[in-house]
Design a protein around this motif. Structure first.
Motif, PDB file in Angstrom:
ATOM      1  N   ARG A  59       0.836  -1.201   0.000  1.00  0.00           N
ATOM      2  CA  ARG A  59       0.000   0.000   0.000  1.00  0.00           C
ATOM      3  C   ARG A  59       0.868   1.246   0.000  1.00  0.00           C
ATOM      4  O   ARG A  59       0.581   2.231  -0.670  1.00  0.00           O
ATOM      5  CB  ARG A  59      -0.929   0.006   1.209  1.00  0.00           C
ATOM      6  N   SER A  60       1.945   1.199   0.797  1.00  0.00           N
ATOM      7  CA  SER A  60       2.894   2.309   0.852  1.00  0.00           C
ATOM      8  C   SER A  60       4.223   1.775   1.374  1.00  0.00           C
ATOM      9  O   SER A  60       4.281   0.682   1.962  1.00  0.00           O
ATOM     10  CB  SER A  60       2.382   3.428   1.766  1.00  0.00           C
ATOM     11  N   PHE A  61       5.281   2.535   1.174  1.00  0.00           N
ATOM     12  CA  PHE A  61       6.579   2.121   1.679  1.00  0.00           C
ATOM     13  C   PHE A  61       6.567   2.074   3.203  1.00  0.00           C
ATOM     14  O   PHE A  61       7.383   1.392   3.823  1.00  0.00           O
ATOM     15  CB  PHE A  61       7.670   3.091   1.194  1.00  0.00           C
ATOM     16  N   GLY A  62       5.615   2.769   3.790  1.00  0.00           N
ATOM     17  CA  GLY A  62       5.448   2.729   5.236  1.00  0.00           C
ATOM     18  C   GLY A  62       5.136   1.328   5.741  1.00  0.00           C
ATOM     19  O   GLY A  62       5.374   1.030   6.923  1.00  0.00           O
ATOM     20  N   LEU A 127       3.641   7.589 -17.319  1.00  0.00           N
ATOM     21  CA  LEU A 127       2.432   6.772 -17.286  1.00  0.00           C
ATOM     22  C   LEU A 127       2.230   6.116 -15.929  1.00  0.00           C
ATOM     23  O   LEU A 127       1.087   5.929 -15.481  1.00  0.00           O
ATOM     24  CB  LEU A 127       2.502   5.708 -18.384  1.00  0.00           C
ATOM     25  N   SER A 128       3.319   5.793 -15.233  1.00  0.00           N
ATOM     26  CA  SER A 128       3.213   5.108 -13.942  1.00  0.00           C
ATOM     27  C   SER A 128       2.492   5.963 -12.902  1.00  0.00           C
ATOM     28  O   SER A 128       1.837   5.434 -12.012  1.00  0.00           O
ATOM     29  CB  SER A 128       4.600   4.712 -13.437  1.00  0.00           C
ATOM     30  N   ARG A 175       6.190   3.091  -7.563  1.00  0.00           N
ATOM     31  CA  ARG A 175       6.083   4.512  -7.243  1.00  0.00           C
ATOM     32  C   ARG A 175       6.493   4.766  -5.783  1.00  0.00           C
ATOM     33  O   ARG A 175       7.157   5.758  -5.476  1.00  0.00           O
ATOM     34  CB  ARG A 175       4.647   5.007  -7.470  1.00  0.00           C
ATOM     35  N   GLU A 176       6.136   3.875  -4.871  1.00  0.00           N
ATOM     36  CA  GLU A 176       6.506   4.040  -3.461  1.00  0.00           C
ATOM     37  C   GLU A 176       8.013   3.867  -3.266  1.00  0.00           C
ATOM     38  O   GLU A 176       8.619   4.558  -2.448  1.00  0.00           O
ATOM     39  CB  GLU A 176       5.746   3.028  -2.592  1.00  0.00           C
ATOM     40  N   LYS A 179       9.606   7.057  -4.476  1.00  0.00           N
ATOM     41  CA  LYS A 179       9.341   8.125  -3.511  1.00  0.00           C
ATOM     42  C   LYS A 179      10.222   7.974  -2.274  1.00  0.00           C
ATOM     43  O   LYS A 179      10.744   8.957  -1.738  1.00  0.00           O
ATOM     44  CB  LYS A 179       7.870   8.105  -3.105  1.00  0.00           C
ATOM     45  N   ALA A 180      10.397   6.733  -1.820  1.00  0.00           N
ATOM     46  CA  ALA A 180      11.217   6.481  -0.630  1.00  0.00           C
ATOM     47  C   ALA A 180      12.661   6.894  -0.868  1.00  0.00           C
ATOM     48  O   ALA A 180      13.320   7.439   0.030  1.00  0.00           O
ATOM     49  CB  ALA A 180      11.137   5.008  -0.240  1.00  0.00           C
ATOM     50  N   GLY A 181      13.173   6.646  -2.070  1.00  0.00           N
ATOM     51  CA  GLY A 181      14.535   7.054  -2.387  1.00  0.00           C
ATOM     52  C   GLY A 181      14.705   8.560  -2.320  1.00  0.00           C
ATOM     53  O   GLY A 181      15.708   9.070  -1.803  1.00  0.00           O
TER      54      GLY A 181
END
Length: 260
Positions: A59-62, A127-128, A175-176, A179-181
């Motif tokens: 769901r998320s990198f969290g 697109l992602s 995508r997560e 974003k985390a990077g």
């Protein structure tokens, strides 16, 4: 989650595996640490190995951060605690440290994936973002080549035949991960003042060593060390020179244990 207890119990090491893989690939390393007096906690991250949920999806990198938190809570607070994260697991450890700022005694990062080498094409990258809104759980081939992971042909064949290694990840996962990077750099000032060892494979075909060094240079800790391993591929603990890597790691651990 699995906890290997050592009778000597010098400290606890929490191992965090990388993308596409699972805790079973670290059994040899975990057993070696235990033989040398360390208790080890490790498990499968969400969406990987034998964990619950859709494989290759989060769901998320969290989700990773909270999983590491749950492992951390299983460690004996009266003993020294170390975190060791490899590749994406290294990135997850970075984000855990930046977000949770836990009380522990040291962090070891093995080829941390703060930025991957081969991103998607610009059109697909754009697109992602749209797909992440409408079809976040859609999974795509990851294109993982074990020959790019290690020069150890025994480990290459094990990787190829391992039924728990995943070969697809979701749009949301990608995508997560990206974003985390970015957040690892944006919130580097939140990384707590704990001893840090970053070990990076020089011939890393999966993550960008220059960005690993850049992140390291931004970390403000009173005790930190960067080790570039010449000629080694991404999985430094599986390379033919793994004995050298292990002893270097053990020296870092022992120095902290003996001085505190």
């Amino acid at each position: 989650m699995e906890k290997l207890e050592s009778t000597r119990d010098r400290a606890t090491i929490i191992l965090v595996h990388g993308a596409f893989e699972h805790k079973g690939r670290y059994k040899e390393l975990a057993d070696r640490f235990r033989q040398d007096g360390f208790s080890v906690i490790y498990g499968d991250l969400p969406g990987q190995g034998l964990s619950d949920g859709k494989k290759g999806h989060i769901r998320s990198f969290g989700d990773y951060v909270e999983t590491i938190q749950s492992w951390y809570e299983q460690a004996d607070p009266d003993k020294k605690i170390f975190l060791l994260g490899h590749s994406m697991g290294g990135l997850a450890v970075i984000r855990f440290m930046e977000e949770k700022q836990p009380q522990l005694d040291g962090v070891i990062l093995s080829s941390p994936a703060v930025q991957i080498r081969n991103k998607t094409t610009r059109p697909l990258e754009a697109l992602s973002y749209l797909m992440n809104v409408f079809t976040p759980s859609l999974r795509m081939k990851a294109g993982q080549n074990p020959e790019n992971v290690t020069r150890n042909q025994i480990k290459v064949e094990e990787f190829r035949q391992d039924p728990l290694v995943i070969d697809k990840v979701s749009v949301r996962w990608y995508r997560e991960f990206q974003k985390a990077g970015s957040r690892a750099f944006q919130q580097v000032n939140r990384f707590p003042d704990v001893p840090l060892l970053v070990m990076q494979a020089e011939e890393d075909l999966l993550v960008d060593p220059a960005r690993t060094k850049e992140w390291f240079n931004h970390v403000d800790t009173s005790e930190k060390s960067y080790k570039l391993w010449p000629g080694l591929y991404h999985e430094i603990f599986n390379e033919p020179e793994n004995d050298q890597v292990y002893h270097y790691t053990q020296s870092f651990l022992s120095n902290i244990i003996n001085e505190r």
